[in-house]
Design a protein around this motif. Structure first.
Motif, PDB file in Angstrom:
ATOM      1  N   VAL A 183       0.841  -1.207   0.000  1.00  0.00           N
ATOM      2  CA  VAL A 183       0.000   0.000   0.000  1.00  0.00           C
ATOM      3  C   VAL A 183       0.871   1.250   0.000  1.00  0.00           C
ATOM      4  O   VAL A 183       0.620   2.215  -0.730  1.00  0.00           O
ATOM      5  N   ASP A 184       1.928   1.250   0.810  1.00  0.00           N
ATOM      6  CA  ASP A 184       2.831   2.392   0.846  1.00  0.00           C
ATOM      7  C   ASP A 184       3.501   2.634  -0.502  1.00  0.00           C
ATOM      8  O   ASP A 184       3.808   3.779  -0.863  1.00  0.00           O
ATOM      9  N   LEU A 185       3.708   1.566  -1.263  1.00  0.00           N
ATOM     10  CA  LEU A 185       4.336   1.673  -2.578  1.00  0.00           C
ATOM     11  C   LEU A 185       3.337   1.973  -3.689  1.00  0.00           C
ATOM     12  O   LEU A 185       3.711   2.045  -4.855  1.00  0.00           O
ATOM     13  N   GLY A 186       2.079   2.134  -3.345  1.00  0.00           N
ATOM     14  CA  GLY A 186       1.081   2.559  -4.318  1.00  0.00           C
ATOM     15  C   GLY A 186       0.093   1.519  -4.774  1.00  0.00           C
ATOM     16  O   GLY A 186      -0.815   1.826  -5.548  1.00  0.00           O
ATOM     17  N   ILE A 187       0.222   0.258  -4.319  1.00  0.00           N
ATOM     18  CA  ILE A 187      -0.701  -0.791  -4.751  1.00  0.00           C
ATOM     19  C   ILE A 187      -2.079  -0.540  -4.139  1.00  0.00           C
ATOM     20  O   ILE A 187      -2.205  -0.258  -2.953  1.00  0.00           O
ATOM     21  N   ARG A 188      -3.102  -0.676  -4.973  1.00  0.00           N
ATOM     22  CA  ARG A 188      -4.465  -0.397  -4.541  1.00  0.00           C
ATOM     23  C   ARG A 188      -5.439  -1.523  -4.853  1.00  0.00           C
ATOM     24  O   ARG A 188      -6.649  -1.341  -4.764  1.00  0.00           O
ATOM     25  N   PHE A 189      -4.930  -2.710  -5.195  1.00  0.00           N
ATOM     26  CA  PHE A 189      -5.810  -3.828  -5.545  1.00  0.00           C
ATOM     27  C   PHE A 189      -5.248  -5.106  -4.944  1.00  0.00           C
ATOM     28  O   PHE A 189      -4.096  -5.478  -5.199  1.00  0.00           O
ATOM     29  N   PHE A 190      -6.069  -5.782  -4.142  1.00  0.00           N
ATOM     30  CA  PHE A 190      -5.704  -7.068  -3.552  1.00  0.00           C
ATOM     31  C   PHE A 190      -6.798  -8.073  -3.874  1.00  0.00           C
ATOM     32  O   PHE A 190      -7.986  -7.747  -3.813  1.00  0.00           O
ATOM     33  N   ASP A 191      -6.399  -9.299  -4.197  1.00  0.00           N
ATOM     34  CA  ASP A 191      -7.354 -10.355  -4.527  1.00  0.00           C
ATOM     35  C   ASP A 191      -7.172 -11.523  -3.569  1.00  0.00           C
ATOM     36  O   ASP A 191      -6.060 -12.005  -3.359  1.00  0.00           O
ATOM     37  N   THR A 192      -8.276 -11.984  -2.998  1.00  0.00           N
ATOM     38  CA  THR A 192      -8.233 -13.125  -2.100  1.00  0.00           C
ATOM     39  C   THR A 192      -9.424 -14.027  -2.409  1.00  0.00           C
ATOM     40  O   THR A 192     -10.073 -13.899  -3.442  1.00  0.00           O
ATOM     41  N   ALA A 193      -9.712 -14.973  -1.523  1.00  0.00           N
ATOM     42  CA  ALA A 193     -10.893 -15.842  -1.623  1.00  0.00           C
ATOM     43  C   ALA A 193     -11.228 -16.318  -0.229  1.00  0.00           C
ATOM     44  O   ALA A 193     -10.341 -16.474   0.617  1.00  0.00           O
ATOM     45  N   ASP A 194     -12.508 -16.565   0.012  1.00  0.00           N
ATOM     46  CA  ASP A 194     -12.896 -17.003   1.357  1.00  0.00           C
ATOM     47  C   ASP A 194     -12.255 -18.327   1.739  1.00  0.00           C
ATOM     48  O   ASP A 194     -11.941 -18.578   2.903  1.00  0.00           O
ATOM     49  N   VAL A 195     -11.995 -19.195   0.753  1.00  0.00           N
ATOM     50  CA  VAL A 195     -11.476 -20.528   1.040  1.00  0.00           C
ATOM     51  C   VAL A 195      -9.972 -20.544   1.319  1.00  0.00           C
ATOM     52  O   VAL A 195      -9.469 -21.498   1.905  1.00  0.00           O
ATOM     53  N   TYR A 196      -9.222 -19.496   0.939  1.00  0.00           N
ATOM     54  CA  TYR A 196      -7.774 -19.496   1.149  1.00  0.00           C
ATOM     55  C   TYR A 196      -7.453 -19.533   2.646  1.00  0.00           C
ATOM     56  O   TYR A 196      -7.803 -18.622   3.391  1.00  0.00           O
ATOM     57  N   GLY A 197      -6.804 -20.619   3.059  1.00  0.00           N
ATOM     58  CA  GLY A 197      -6.530 -20.780   4.480  1.00  0.00           C
ATOM     59  C   GLY A 197      -7.780 -20.974   5.292  1.00  0.00           C
ATOM     60  O   GLY A 197      -7.779 -20.756   6.505  1.00  0.00           O
ATOM     61  N   ALA A 198      -8.889 -21.393   4.619  1.00  0.00           N
ATOM     62  CA  ALA A 198     -10.190 -21.563   5.285  1.00  0.00           C
ATOM     63  C   ALA A 198     -10.576 -20.288   6.034  1.00  0.00           C
ATOM     64  O   ALA A 198     -10.957 -20.315   7.201  1.00  0.00           O
ATOM     65  N   GLY A 199     -10.469 -19.154   5.339  1.00  0.00           N
ATOM     66  CA  GLY A 199     -10.847 -17.862   5.895  1.00  0.00           C
ATOM     67  C   GLY A 199      -9.679 -17.030   6.393  1.00  0.00           C
ATOM     68  O   GLY A 199      -9.824 -15.825   6.614  1.00  0.00           O
ATOM     69  N   HIS A 200      -8.516 -17.646   6.570  1.00  0.00           N
ATOM     70  CA  HIS A 200      -7.404 -16.937   7.209  1.00  0.00           C
ATOM     71  C   HIS A 200      -6.844 -15.822   6.335  1.00  0.00           C
ATOM     72  O   HIS A 200      -6.450 -14.761   6.853  1.00  0.00           O
ATOM     73  N   SER A 201      -6.787 -16.031   5.030  1.00  0.00           N
ATOM     74  CA  SER A 201      -6.286 -14.969   4.142  1.00  0.00           C
ATOM     75  C   SER A 201      -7.136 -13.709   4.290  1.00  0.00           C
ATOM     76  O   SER A 201      -6.599 -12.595   4.406  1.00  0.00           O
ATOM     77  N   GLU A 202      -8.448 -13.868   4.285  1.00  0.00           N
ATOM     78  CA  GLU A 202      -9.322 -12.702   4.446  1.00  0.00           C
ATOM     79  C   GLU A 202      -9.112 -12.038   5.808  1.00  0.00           C
ATOM     80  O   GLU A 202      -9.113 -10.797   5.909  1.00  0.00           O
ATOM     81  N   GLU A 203      -8.925 -12.833   6.842  1.00  0.00           N
ATOM     82  CA  GLU A 203      -8.716 -12.266   8.175  1.00  0.00           C
ATOM     83  C   GLU A 203      -7.438 -11.430   8.231  1.00  0.00           C
ATOM     84  O   GLU A 203      -7.432 -10.316   8.774  1.00  0.00           O
ATOM     85  N   VAL A 204      -6.352 -11.946   7.691  1.00  0.00           N
ATOM     86  CA  VAL A 204      -5.084 -11.218   7.699  1.00  0.00           C
ATOM     87  C   VAL A 204      -5.195  -9.939   6.871  1.00  0.00           C
ATOM     88  O   VAL A 204      -4.753  -8.860   7.284  1.00  0.00           O
ATOM     89  N   LEU A 205      -5.821 -10.060   5.700  1.00  0.00           N
ATOM     90  CA  LEU A 205      -5.986  -8.895   4.834  1.00  0.00           C
ATOM     91  C   LEU A 205      -6.880  -7.849   5.500  1.00  0.00           C
ATOM     92  O   LEU A 205      -6.596  -6.643   5.452  1.00  0.00           O
ATOM     93  N   GLY A 206      -7.952  -8.305   6.125  1.00  0.00           N
ATOM     94  CA  GLY A 206      -8.854  -7.384   6.795  1.00  0.00           C
ATOM     95  C   GLY A 206      -8.181  -6.618   7.910  1.00  0.00           C
ATOM     96  O   GLY A 206      -8.390  -5.405   8.072  1.00  0.00           O
ATOM     97  N   GLN A 207      -7.376  -7.303   8.699  1.00  0.00           N
ATOM     98  CA  GLN A 207      -6.672  -6.637   9.791  1.00  0.00           C
ATOM     99  C   GLN A 207      -5.658  -5.635   9.255  1.00  0.00           C
ATOM    100  O   GLN A 207      -5.547  -4.516   9.770  1.00  0.00           O
ATOM    101  N   ALA A 208      -4.920  -6.024   8.207  1.00  0.00           N
ATOM    102  CA  ALA A 208      -3.878  -5.147   7.670  1.00  0.00           C
ATOM    103  C   ALA A 208      -4.448  -3.917   6.985  1.00  0.00           C
ATOM    104  O   ALA A 208      -3.818  -2.851   6.984  1.00  0.00           O
TER     105      ALA A 208
END
Length: 344
Positions: free
Chosen positions: A60-85
């Protein structure tokens, strides 16, 4: 200290909501950590959540504005980490995917929603994702079932239309490698993107053509061929145990029995000098190839570390590969004929 120097803004792409963002997203499968179908690993092995969070914030600091995940990645964990960050960062677009059932407690995949009550399944999945991502409104929701029947997919999009009308989601799309599936629903007002496999080893001109004709965003998954196009794997090199690339799925083109397929490593060696011209790394050259292929492409390379994010984002500074390099790559690559990619 985090580097807050933004890269050169080109290449950029205009999204469905009018926002212009750098034409590079980041894919969040790897940061989800382990999940399984029985004993079969479906993730990229263990992860360090602190490093994942630092990498997201660095992007984000380097200018990225698009992230792609899925609910099934890590059985929800990817979304949780992304949401917190990304909590509170409304300027960042988060795309996710639904269509698979899983148990967050056991990290087990348990099938798809295809045979269920699709409206109920879609609504439940969206609500769970909103909680994990810590967002009241989801920017982009994609159907994550590559081969779902067109009419059944229509029922999913009907449910997403209702959620869009309610303001719960902004737009939707389909993660599919089949052009006829993407084209079938491309006329819907809320249908804005098709996610599909595309990289130097697997061109996808028909799907890219669908995206261009219908004004869709062509979100390119596996843009680095599951890591092979980073140039860091030698022919026959093994991946760690517990890594999805250690499987023998039919769609696993670049790795077999946990090892790099020699034919692909040899192809990369033939074109490496073209990818690394102008000081690019092989990964940066592979991303630059995608930008040169179509004005609608938005590659989403995966990451597990700050260093990988910095390398991927660095590709923006060089822009697309020049026409001469593109022509020479086509002469040397020895690519198989176009066909439907299998699910990735």
């Amino acid at each position: 200290m985090t580097d807050r120097t933004a890269p050169h803004p080109a290449p950029q792409i205009r999204l469905w909501d009018g926002r212009e963002v750098p034409r590079l997203g980041l894919g969040c499968w790897a940061i989800g950590g382990p999940f399984f179908a029985g004993d079969t690993p479906l993730g990229y092995g263990t992860v360090d959540d602190a490093e994942s969070t630092a990498a997201i914030r660095c992007a984000v600091d380097l200018g990225i504005r698009f992230f792609d995940t899925a609910d099934v990645y890590g059985a929800g964990h990817s979304e949780e980490v992304l949401g917190q960050a990304l909590e509170g960062r409304d300027e960042v677009v988060v795309a996710t995917k639904l269509g698979n059932r899983f148990d967050p407690a056991t990290k087990q995949y348990s099938g798809s929603i295809e045979e269920g009550d699709l409206r109920r399944e879609v609504r439940g999945a969206v609500e769970a994702t909103r909680r994990r991502l810590r967002r009241d409104r989801l920017d982009l929701v994609q159907l994550h079932l590559n081969t779902m029947a067109i009419d059944r997919a229509g029922e999913v999009f009907d449910a997403l239309d209702e959620l869009r009308a309610a303001g719960t989601i902004g737009a939707y799309g389909w993660s599919t490698d089949y052009p006829e599936r993407a084209a079938a629903h491309a006329g819907r007002d809320g249908f804005v993107a098709v996610q599909h496999g595309m990289n130097l080893f697997f061109d996808a001109p028909t799907l890219s053509g669908v995206a261009e004709r219908h004004g869709l965003i062509s979100i390119n998954r596996s843009p680095l061929a599951m890591g092979l196009l980073t140039g860091k794997f030698a022919a026959g090199q093994a991946v760690p145990a517990g890594d999805v690339r250690a499987n023998t799925f039919d769609w696993m083109d670049y790795f077999k029995d946990g090892r790099v397929v020699p034919g692909f490593a040899e192809r990369l060696d033939r074109i490496r000098h073209l990818l690394t011209a102008d000081g690019r790394s092989p990964a940066q050259g592979a991303l630059a190839w995608l930008w040169a292929k179509s004005p609608r492409t938005l590659p989403i390379p995966g990451f597990r570390s700050v260093a990988q994010v910095r390398e991927n984002v660095g590709a923006l500074e060089k822009g697309p590969l020049p026409a001469e390099a593109m022509a020479e790559i086509e002469r040397l690559i020895d690519r198989p004929p176009e066909g439907a990619a299998r699910e990735r």
